[in-house]
Design an enzyme around this catalytic site. Structure first.
Site, PDB file in Angstrom:
ATOM      1  N   GLY A   1      -1.920   6.916  -2.770  1.00 59.27           N
ATOM      2  CA  GLY A   1      -1.278   5.625  -2.608  1.00 59.27           C
ATOM      3  C   GLY A   1      -1.655   4.605  -3.667  1.00 59.27           C
TER       4      GLY A   1
ATOM      5  N   HIS B   1       2.712   6.580  -0.870  1.00 63.86           N
ATOM      6  CA  HIS B   1       3.214   5.225  -0.645  1.00 63.86           C
ATOM      7  C   HIS B   1       2.747   4.248  -1.721  1.00 63.86           C
ATOM      8  CE1 HIS B   1      -0.761   3.869   0.840  1.00 63.86           C
ATOM      9  NE2 HIS B   1      -0.842   5.071   1.357  1.00 63.86           N
ATOM     10  N   ASP B   2       3.669   3.379  -2.114  1.00 62.49           N
ATOM     11  CA  ASP B   2       3.406   2.257  -3.015  1.00 62.49           C
ATOM     12  C   ASP B   2       3.077   2.658  -4.448  1.00 62.49           C
ATOM     13  OD1 ASP B   2       3.578   0.169  -0.871  1.00 62.49           O
ATOM     14  OD2 ASP B   2       1.821   1.234  -0.125  1.00 62.49           O
TER      15      ASP B   2
END
Length: 278
Positions: free
Chosen positions: A151, A133-134
């Site tokens: 992340g 994520h991200d």
């Protein structure tokens, strides 16, 4: 299967196998090819000439750019592996002409990380890779088999991450750097750096990559001298970098200076293997 009410979202020039499942609301552009046993979620946007070979799962709010090829058993746009995630709607945006091999996983973003995971253009993700994520992944990046980006990582253009390697959350890897196989990267890597060893040591410059890209000999010489100053100069790592910025005329060296003096959530890998700077 598709419903009549979403027919306008699916180009008549897209090829969708009879054994694929495309949920109502998905958008599929002209020239896209959806192979057997693929599952396309209702908020997916599949760009022109994208090919999902078979057994590919596309979930969430996911955009896949033109001419991207995804091999079987990849799962694209899944929810973050983050216990703070509470089901908020976030996105995964994948650029054009990417090659995504078998069993690759790419997760959507989180509210706390800006809400979007982003992949640039012309990248290769080999079998079993993970993009968390991200993450913000640039263009012409190669992630070799079974490597993982945690992340919030930032991977700049033309980076290569060797097989079975891991990149710690919030780490930045500068443009043109190369990470050797079976390496754990826990701190930021300067542009054009070469990192090797199980616990990630900055061993030099990615000279092979620089030469392959046709970088001028004068710039390579300047980079060598800059690396030596970063390794052996007086003062803290960031102080040495600032002095380099005052002395150099090479854009490649200035790129390193900008990277080192920019904002970061991690320390840096420095010559000799110790983390330095903040």
């Amino acid at each position: 299967m598709t419903d009549a009410h979403d027919a306008d979202a699916i180009s008549p020039r897209a090829e969708i196998h009879s054994h694929a499942l495309v949920e109502p609301g998905a958008q599929i552009a002209a020239g896209a090819r959806i192979g057997p046993f693929c599952h396309i979620g209702p908020k997916a946007v599949i760009g022109p000439r994208v090919e999902l070979m078979s057994h590919v799962v596309v979930q969430g709010v996911t955009e896949i750019g033109e001419d991207t090829l995804i091999h079987p058993f990849a799962v694209i746009g899944g929810i973050p592996q983050d216990l703070k995630f509470k089901g908020e709607e976030t996105r995964l945006v994948i650029g054009a002409r990417n090659r995504i091999r078998e069993h690759v996983t790419m997760n959507a973003g989180t509210d706390g990380g800006g809400g979007v995971t982003r992949v640039g253009d012309d990248c290769l993700f080999m079998a079993g890779c993970h993009v968390a994520h991200d993450c913000q992944v640039g263009n012409h990046v190669v992630i070799v088999n079974n490597s993982a980006l945690a992340g919030h990582c930032v991977i700049e253009d033309e980076v290569i991450v060797g097989g079975l390697s891991g990149v710690h959350q919030f780490v930045r890897i500068g443009r043109g750097a190369i990470i050797g196989a079976v390496t754990m990267v826990t701190n930021d890597v300067i542009p054009h750096g070469l990192v090797a060893a199980p616990r990630g040591a900055l061993d030099g410059l990615n000279l092979v990559g620089l030469k392959r890209r046709g970088v001028a000999r004068a710039d390579i010489t300047a980079l060598r001298a800059a690396f030596q100053m970063l390794a052996q100069g007086e003062g803290a790592f960031q102080d040495r970098a600032r002095r380099l910025g005052e002395e150099t005329e090479s854009e490649y060296v200035r790129e390193i200076v900008t990277f080192v003096t920019g904002a970061s959530d991690r320390s840096f890998l420095t010559p000799g293997g110790k983390a330095g700077g903040t």
